[in-house]
Design a protein around this motif. Structure first.
Motif, PDB file in Angstrom:
ATOM      1  N   GLY A 425      34.273  44.344  38.733  1.00 40.13           N
ATOM      2  CA  GLY A 425      35.486  44.908  39.301  1.00 40.13           C
ATOM      3  C   GLY A 425      36.725  44.707  38.444  1.00 40.13           C
ATOM      4  N   GLU A 426      36.594  44.031  37.277  1.00 36.48           N
ATOM      5  CA  GLU A 426      37.712  43.768  36.347  1.00 36.48           C
ATOM      6  C   GLU A 426      38.911  43.125  37.047  1.00 36.48           C
ATOM      7  OE1 GLU A 426      38.823  46.787  33.620  1.00 36.48           O
ATOM      8  OE2 GLU A 426      36.777  47.536  33.356  1.00 36.48           O
ATOM      9  N   PRO A 427      38.714  42.030  37.768  1.00 36.17           N
ATOM     10  CA  PRO A 427      39.860  41.340  38.383  1.00 36.17           C
ATOM     11  C   PRO A 427      40.673  40.615  37.319  1.00 36.17           C
ATOM     12  CG  PRO A 427      37.883  40.022  38.628  1.00 36.17           C
ATOM     13  CD  PRO A 427      37.447  41.309  37.979  1.00 36.17           C
ATOM     14  N   ASN A 428      41.935  40.291  37.652  1.00 34.44           N
ATOM     15  CA  ASN A 428      42.715  39.436  36.747  1.00 34.44           C
ATOM     16  C   ASN A 428      42.912  38.037  37.329  1.00 34.44           C
ATOM     17  OD1 ASN A 428      44.674  39.992  38.695  1.00 34.44           O
ATOM     18  ND2 ASN A 428      45.766  41.467  37.391  1.00 34.44           N
ATOM     19  N   VAL A 429      42.419  37.831  38.565  1.00 31.88           N
ATOM     20  CA  VAL A 429      42.375  36.507  39.177  1.00 31.88           C
ATOM     21  C   VAL A 429      40.996  36.356  39.820  1.00 31.88           C
ATOM     22  CG1 VAL A 429      43.328  34.935  40.913  1.00 31.88           C
ATOM     23  CG2 VAL A 429      44.853  36.474  39.653  1.00 31.88           C
ATOM     24  N   ILE A 430      40.308  35.261  39.492  1.00 29.99           N
ATOM     25  CA  ILE A 430      38.995  35.005  40.080  1.00 29.99           C
ATOM     26  C   ILE A 430      39.045  33.684  40.842  1.00 29.99           C
ATOM     27  CG2 ILE A 430      36.564  34.496  39.594  1.00 29.99           C
ATOM     28  CD1 ILE A 430      36.662  36.328  37.241  1.00 29.99           C
ATOM     29  N   LEU A 431      38.583  33.720  42.093  1.00 28.09           N
ATOM     30  CA  LEU A 431      38.528  32.530  42.927  1.00 28.09           C
ATOM     31  C   LEU A 431      37.073  32.326  43.343  1.00 28.09           C
ATOM     32  CD1 LEU A 431      41.194  34.463  44.119  1.00 28.09           C
ATOM     33  CD2 LEU A 431      41.853  32.125  44.676  1.00 28.09           C
ATOM     34  N   PRO A 455      40.308  36.705  30.188  1.00 27.21           N
ATOM     35  CA  PRO A 455      41.753  36.439  30.191  1.00 27.21           C
ATOM     36  C   PRO A 455      42.368  36.653  31.565  1.00 27.21           C
ATOM     37  CG  PRO A 455      41.351  38.640  29.364  1.00 27.21           C
ATOM     38  CD  PRO A 455      40.018  38.100  29.786  1.00 27.21           C
ATOM     39  N   GLY A 456      42.374  35.638  32.380  1.00 19.34           N
ATOM     40  CA  GLY A 456      42.977  35.748  33.696  1.00 19.34           C
ATOM     41  C   GLY A 456      43.150  34.368  34.294  1.00 19.34           C
ATOM     42  N   THR A 457      43.526  34.325  35.559  1.00 22.45           N
ATOM     43  CA  THR A 457      43.691  33.062  36.271  1.00 22.45           C
ATOM     44  C   THR A 457      42.403  32.751  37.023  1.00 22.45           C
ATOM     45  OG1 THR A 457      46.079  33.345  36.482  1.00 22.45           O
ATOM     46  CG2 THR A 457      45.019  31.880  38.059  1.00 22.45           C
ATOM     47  N   LEU A 458      41.961  31.506  36.937  1.00 21.93           N
ATOM     48  CA  LEU A 458      40.679  31.097  37.510  1.00 21.93           C
ATOM     49  C   LEU A 458      40.877  29.874  38.399  1.00 21.93           C
ATOM     50  CD1 LEU A 458      37.508  31.336  37.467  1.00 21.93           C
ATOM     51  CD2 LEU A 458      37.565  29.772  35.510  1.00 21.93           C
ATOM     52  N   VAL A 459      40.358  29.945  39.622  1.00 22.85           N
ATOM     53  CA  VAL A 459      40.359  28.799  40.533  1.00 22.85           C
ATOM     54  C   VAL A 459      38.924  28.576  40.998  1.00 22.85           C
ATOM     55  CG1 VAL A 459      41.287  27.773  42.638  1.00 22.85           C
ATOM     56  CG2 VAL A 459      42.676  29.388  41.323  1.00 22.85           C
ATOM     57  N   VAL A 460      38.429  27.356  40.807  1.00 21.71           N
ATOM     58  CA  VAL A 460      37.036  27.052  41.126  1.00 21.71           C
ATOM     59  C   VAL A 460      36.966  25.862  42.072  1.00 21.71           C
ATOM     60  CG1 VAL A 460      34.763  26.431  40.218  1.00 21.71           C
ATOM     61  CG2 VAL A 460      36.290  27.868  38.856  1.00 21.71           C
ATOM     62  N   VAL A 461      36.310  26.057  43.213  1.00 22.26           N
ATOM     63  CA  VAL A 461      35.935  24.955  44.100  1.00 22.26           C
ATOM     64  C   VAL A 461      34.460  24.671  43.839  1.00 22.26           C
ATOM     65  CG1 VAL A 461      35.476  24.293  46.491  1.00 22.26           C
ATOM     66  CG2 VAL A 461      37.622  25.442  45.901  1.00 22.26           C
ATOM     67  N   SER A 462      34.140  23.438  43.434  1.00 25.16           N
ATOM     68  CA  SER A 462      32.740  23.136  43.121  1.00 25.16           C
ATOM     69  C   SER A 462      32.496  21.634  43.173  1.00 25.16           C
ATOM     70  CB  SER A 462      32.377  23.659  41.725  1.00 25.16           C
ATOM     71  OG  SER A 462      31.023  23.375  41.409  1.00 25.16           O
ATOM     72  N   HIS A 463      31.244  21.271  43.529  1.00 25.05           N
ATOM     73  CA  HIS A 463      30.814  19.871  43.440  1.00 25.05           C
ATOM     74  C   HIS A 463      30.128  19.619  42.103  1.00 25.05           C
ATOM     75  CE1 HIS A 463      27.123  21.947  44.745  1.00 25.05           C
ATOM     76  NE2 HIS A 463      26.513  21.020  44.040  1.00 25.05           N
TER      77      HIS A 463
END
Length: 584
Positions: A425-431, A455-463
């Protein structure tokens, strides 16, 4: 001489037309700590079932030493739903009996069973809680061989760290086999690695880091034709060599070969360039939280939180279960309103959100059709484009697998497809909310490779500590008190803070049961230290006898270092027990 516990001799296992084990011959000896890796569906679970005689091979032989005690954790939890947690873990043992057992108390605390409630009925628990009960029922007992299939599933970062420390502290003569995609865990608890692929099992000395080095060296020496796969391995090698200090426990005899292999390999990511390009795509504002408060029932998840997420930021979110990590992502994408405060979203933000639930797709669709529904070509930035079929191939949907019906995919394959569609989907923010669930290591490596240049903003919730360290540059934590705090020291700082914030136990007079248990444990530790001293002398003698054989000396040196690490842990335990007895 270590006692041989299990032998596989020329074992073949097939499921339908798929040959999962083809004439495999393996052995597990006393004290072996083995991690098992391989693609989803490649035969890892089948190997474990065959080893413990839960599945009969089509040919060959599986033998166990007499009286072998085997504890098994399967992926499908099998606990009587009518039992309470207490009965499932401890049987009918009364509290005054097990309360003096240090190991039992440690397991109950480490897996958070007091929080679940020992009187809770298993049938009322979530899948993750049932799994922790099943794991606890194994760990409170003594086994010659522990076989664990994905033991870190449903554990948070803190729980994974506890389980690793617990396995390392168990009697050194006990063996274990662990199937997991958690690479930090593989490195932390294992001294050998088995890779299951194409019906064969390749054995390597060392944990995950050593396995990556050895596999790359093997491919280099054999001049393998799998150049695409080798490039991913090389990038991961560069990460292992240039990564955090925790990655430095690698066999020295392989370092020269690894350095030669990655000499021209650039850093995994150029964060400065990516942030510059990301700012051009996103502008100055991505997400801003101003005094945001959010409660769930009577529990406050966010209390007046201020947070700025800028273009090109790559943030890993950690925290205790129930602290609000998933809720924070839903807040950012507009699926969860705040109780007060403001959430500002940049005008150019085009987010893609991966939840823990697998999105439902038309089961009649083919894999490639499901991907091309989103886009046929995706722009990865920097002038790089890739077609849907090529990207599907990188995510393990190779050849005819791209024409498999969605309804015929496994849970892990659907998770892969979900991530693939998200990226198309070519997002510029990935959560991403727990993106590593159900993914094998090769797929994780491919995902990391894509995110390296994204090249974008990345937020990752992970164990998954390895994944967090690999794809993010900063870490923030939700500690369960409503605060969102930056962690310059990453996951290690988070774990240290959790230890410091644990409520102090008021001192009390030690009971006679506690004293007896401590003395018994102290005697056991002293015996283990004496045994390691004897083994250390044997290794030194062997090194002197084989001084001219470089490979043999290097292998012995690796054993010696592992032994010294184990001995140091035992000595720490001895000191703690001695101090405990001094206070009695």
């Amino acid at each position: 001489m270590a006692v041989n516990l299990v032998n596989l001799e020329n074992v073949t296992v097939a499921h339908g037309s798929r040959l999962l084990l083809d004439g495999a011959s393996l052995g597990v000896s006393e004290g072996d700590r083995i991690g098992v890796v391989g693609r989803n569906g490649g035969g890892k679970t089948t190997l474990l079932k065959t080893l413990v005689k839960a599945e009969e091979p089509h040919s060959g032989r599986v033998t166990h030493t007499g009286g072998l005690r085997v504890g098994v954790l399967t992926q499908d939890v099998r606990v009587d739903t009518a039992l309470t947690a207490h009965s499932a873990v401890l049987g009918e043992t009364a509290e005054h009996t097990w309360a003096g057992d240090a190991r039992v108390r440690e397991v109950l605390d480490g897996l958070g069973l007091h929080g679940i409630g020992l009187d809770s009925v298993v049938g009322t628990m979530s899948g993750g809680e049932r799994r922790r009960v099943a794991l606890a029922s194994l760990l409170v007992q003594e086994w010659d061989l522990l076989v664990l299939d994905e033991p870190t599933n449903h554990l948070d970062v803190e729980g994974v760290a506890w389980l690793a420390a617990h396995l390392k502290s168990r009697t050194s003569s006990q063996a274990h086999l662990v199937v997991t995609h958690d690479r930090w865990f593989l490195d932390e608890v294992n001294s050998r690695t088995w890779e299951v692929h194409d019906g064969v099992v390749d054995a390597y000395e060392g944990g995950y880091s050593a396995y990556v080095l050895a596999r790359a060296e093997r491919d280099r020496i054999a001049s393998t034709a799998e150049q695409k796969r080798l490039q991913l391995v090389k990038k991961e090698l560069a990460w292992l060599r240039r990564g955090p200090p925790a990655r430095t426990s690698k066999p020295q005899f392989r370092i020269d070969a690894a350095n030669a292999l990655i000499a021209d390999e650039p850093p995994a990511r150029d964060d400065v360039s990516l942030q510059r390009f990301s700012a051009a795509r996103l502008g100055r504002t991505v997400y801003e939280l101003h005094g945001v408060t959010l409660a769930f029932g009577k529990k406050t998840l966010l209390a007046g939180v201020d947070w700025n997420l800028g273009p090109g930021d790559r943030v890993g979110i950690v925290g205790v279960n129930g602290a609000g990590k998933s809720t924070l992502l839903k807040l950012l994408v507009g699926q969860q309103p705040s109780d007060s405060g403001r959430v500002v979203v940049g005008q150019t933000v085009k987010p893609a959100y991966l939840s823990q639930e697998v999105a439902e797709l038309d089961p009649a669709l083919r894999v490639l059709e499901a991907v091309e529904q989103v886009a046929k070509v995706v722009d990865l930035g920097g002038g790089r484009t890739v077609g849907a079929s090529t990207l599907a191939d990188r995510f393990g949907f190779t050849g005819n697998a791209q024409w498999t019906r969605v309804g015929d995919l496994s849970g892990g394959e659907r998770r892969r497809l979900q991530i693939l569609r998200l990226l198309m989907g070519e997002p510029n923010v990935i959560l991403l909310d727990e993106p590593t669930n159900d993914l094998d290591i090769d797929t994780l490596t491919a995902l990391e490779d894509l995110l390296d240049g994204w090249p974008g903003t990345l937020v990752v919730v992970s164990h998954d500590r390895y994944f967090l360290e690999r794809v993010t540059t900063t870490t923030a934590s939700l500690m369960g008190d409503g605060r969102l705090a930056a962690l310059p020291g990453g996951v290690d700082q988070y774990l240290a803070q959790r230890v410091r914030s644990s409520p102090a136990v008021a001192p009390k007079a030690a009971r006679a049961g506690d004293s007896r248990a401590a003395r018994k444990e102290l005697s056991r530790v002293e015996r283990d230290i004496a045994r390691l001293d004897r083994r250390e002398a044997e290794i030194h003698a062997a090194m002197a006898a084989q001084a001219s054989d470089f490979a043999a000396v290097a292998a012995l040196d690796e054993q010696l270092r592992a032994l010294r690490t184990e001995k140091a842990a035992l000595e720490d335990t001895w000191l703690e027990l001695s101090e405990q007895l001094d206070q009695v």
